[in-house]
Structures are given as structure tokens and as C-alpha cells.
Design a protein around this motif. Structure first.
Motif, short mmCIF file in Angstrom:
data_model
loop_
_atom_site.label_atom_id
_atom_site.label_comp_id
_atom_site.label_asym_id
_atom_site.label_seq_id
_atom_site.Cartn_x
_atom_site.Cartn_y
_atom_site.Cartn_z
N ALA A 3 0.83 -1.20 0.00
CA ALA A 3 0.00 0.00 0.00
C ALA A 3 0.87 1.25 0.00
O ALA A 3 1.88 1.34 0.70
N ILE A 5 0.56 5.55 0.34
CA ILE A 5 -0.25 6.74 0.65
C ILE A 5 0.32 7.91 -0.12
O ILE A 5 1.51 8.21 -0.04
N VAL A 48 1.39 0.36 5.92
CA VAL A 48 1.62 1.12 4.68
C VAL A 48 3.11 1.07 4.35
O VAL A 48 3.96 1.21 5.23
N ASP A 49 3.42 0.90 3.08
CA ASP A 49 4.81 0.72 2.67
C ASP A 49 5.54 2.01 2.34
O ASP A 49 6.77 2.07 2.43
N VAL A 51 4.96 6.62 1.95
CA VAL A 51 4.15 7.84 2.03
C VAL A 51 4.84 8.93 1.22
O VAL A 51 6.04 9.17 1.41
N GLU A 115 -6.53 2.58 8.12
CA GLU A 115 -6.31 1.14 8.28
C GLU A 115 -7.59 0.36 7.99
O GLU A 115 -7.55 -0.67 7.30
N VAL A 118 -8.28 0.47 4.11
CA VAL A 118 -7.45 -0.47 3.35
C VAL A 118 -7.92 -1.90 3.59
O VAL A 118 -8.01 -2.71 2.66
N ALA A 197 -9.22 4.85 -1.18
CA ALA A 197 -8.30 3.76 -1.51
C ALA A 197 -8.72 3.21 -2.87
O ALA A 197 -9.91 2.97 -3.11
#
Length: 266
Positions: A3, A5, A48-49, A51, A115, A118, A197
Motif C-alpha cells: 500500500a 499513501i 503502509v509501505d 508515504v 487502516e 485499506v 483507496a
């Protein structure tokens, strides 16, 4: 599922030029820009991976890089945050299963809103787009109604089916109710939280579609999905005692600062 952001931030705004750089004072008296507070909110989200801040303005880029954010430059031709997210995703080379648009005017967005959003999209393989909705208490609803009486555009409201598929989003207060509510009362009105999302395919298709009449009238980007026959999943989230408000007008600054002081947000 990975994911990303994206925080879209533009300097030009008909209602509030320079809004991403507006200063907000926290409970400790420390002032931080709106874009920094939005970035900090994004960084607090679990699972989340990556931002990034997406902007077309050098002033916002410089300010964001100064507080440590990764910035992706995008075109000034982007008409809204979803188009800017789509371009940022392309500029990064893709590689994520879910892209979250955490709009830069919602610094009070709790991490669990994102959260839960997602999670909702991950659990529904047929859904292409998801967005959170929050049931208004009387305090929030009365704030919306006061804004409209004063000629200001406040928050956005949402109505949806029993399966939580969106029927409509509006800057008017919908559904209409003639009841009066005390601050702590539960109401039938849902506040649309400005977070989205997307699955990459839906996000990639969006900029190629023309804006429809409802999107143009309301100024709400999510209506483009609905006007092109795509279902938008509304994920109901809980406030858990937290207050939530978006910075839409200069008059919202003291309101948000008062909320941060009440919640002890530094």
C-alpha cells in the motif's frame, strides 16, 4: 498487498489559496503547516509501505522536504487529488496493490480510519474504490448546518445502500432531517471522510474519463467514479472519542486548533 499513501497538495485554491502551508498550532503551542500535520497523520498508519507528498508547487515541495517528506512533482493540469494521485503513482513506476489518497486538508484523520479503509478494500475483491464514512454526532451535524446557513461549504455528507455502496455524496447536508440534536446525540447523517483507496486499474482509468455534471456541480471528485458506473464502497469507521474536521476555509483554522487542544495533539 502493498500500500502507498499519496498526499496531494496544491497551492492554488479558490476558497483558500496556499492552504497546504497554513499553520496550525497544537496543544503545546507548536505551529506546523497543514501539509506537515497531514504527512504525520499518514506516517502513523500501520501496514503502509510508502508515504509521499504529490504537488506541482515548489513552495510546497521545499516545505515538505524540509520536514523530511518524500515529494513527487506532478503537473499543474491535475484537476483534483485523484488525478494527482494517478500521476504520482505513474511517476513512481507503480508497484503497489492499493493506493491511498489522504487529502492534505484532513490533519485530524485518525490512523485507524485509513487502516479500516485499506482492510475493507482488501477484503472485497470486487471493490475498486473505497472511502470512509463517519456517523455524525449532534455536534458535527450542527457544525455542518451552521456552515451552510453562513454560506460556507463545510464537510461532505454521504448516503449509501444497506450493502454500503454509495448512492450519493454532497456538500449539502443529506439526508434532510427536521430533528434537532444535542451534541452527543447519534444522527442519521454520515460525514464523508476525505480519504480514498483505489486499486491501480481504477485509478489509472480515472484521468481518462470526462468529469460529469454531478462532479462539476458538487466539486466532488469521487462522483466521477459513480457517473461512470463504478461502485464506491463506503467503509463505516468509528470516531472512538476523537473529533474530526477538514480544513476547507480559513474560518476552520481556529476550529481545528481548538480540537487539537482538546485532544492534546502536540
Amino acid at each position: 498487498m502493498s500500500a502507498l499513501i499519496v498526499i496531494p497538495a496544491r497551492y492554488e485554491s479558490s476558497r483558500y489559496p496556499g492552504k497546504p502551508l497554513a499553520e496550525l498550532k497544537g496543544a503545546t503551542g507548536v505551529s506546523k503547516s497543514l501539509v506537515q500535520r497531514s504527512w504525520e497523520a499518514a506516517c502513523a498508519v500501520k501496514g503502509v509501505d510508502r508515504v509521499v507528498v504529490a504537488t506541482d508547487d515548489d513552495r510546497i515541495r521545499d516545505a515538505a522536504e524540509a520536514f523530511g517528506a518524500e515529494v513527487v512533482m506532478t503537473s499543474s493540469e491535475c484537476q483534483n487529488g485523484t488525478e494527482r494521485c494517478a500521476e504520482a503513482f505513474d511517476n513512481l513506476g507503480g508497484g503497489f496493490d492499493i493506493v491511498v489518497n489522504l487529502q492534505g486538508d484532513a490533519p485530524l484523520t485518525p490512523a485507524w480510519f485509513v487502516e479500516d479503509l485499506v482492510k475493507g478494500l482488501r477484503n472485497d475483491p470486487m471493490a475498486e474504490v473505497a472511502t470512509p464514512v463517519l456517523r455524525c454526532d449532534g455536534r458535527a451535524l450542527n457544525g455542518f448546518l451552521e456552515d451552510r446557513k453562513a454560506g460556507r461549504v463545510g464537510g461532505t455528507t454521504a448516503v449509501f445502500t444497506k450493502d454500503h455502496h454509495a448512492l450519493y455524496f454532497s456538500k449539502e447536508v443529506v439526508p434532510f432531517t427536521s430533528q434537532t440534536f444535542a451534541d452527543e446525540d447519534e444522527t442519521p447523517v454520515f460525514h464523508h471522510v476525505g480519504v480514498y483507496a483505489y486499486r491501480p486499474a481504477a485509478l489509472g482509468a480515472y484521468p481518462r474519463w470526462d468529469a460529469g455534471p454531478l462532479e462539476r456541480l458538487e466539486g466532488l471528485e469521487q462522483l466521477r467514479f459513480m457517473e461512470h458506473g463504478r461502485q464506491v464502497l463506503c467503509v463505516e469507521v468509528e470516531a472512538r472519542g476523537r473529533q474530526f474536521w477538514e480544513l476547507n476555509n480559513p474560518e476552520d483554522v481556529p476550529k481545528i486548533e481548538a480540537m487539537m487542544a482538546e485532544m492534546g495533539t502536540p
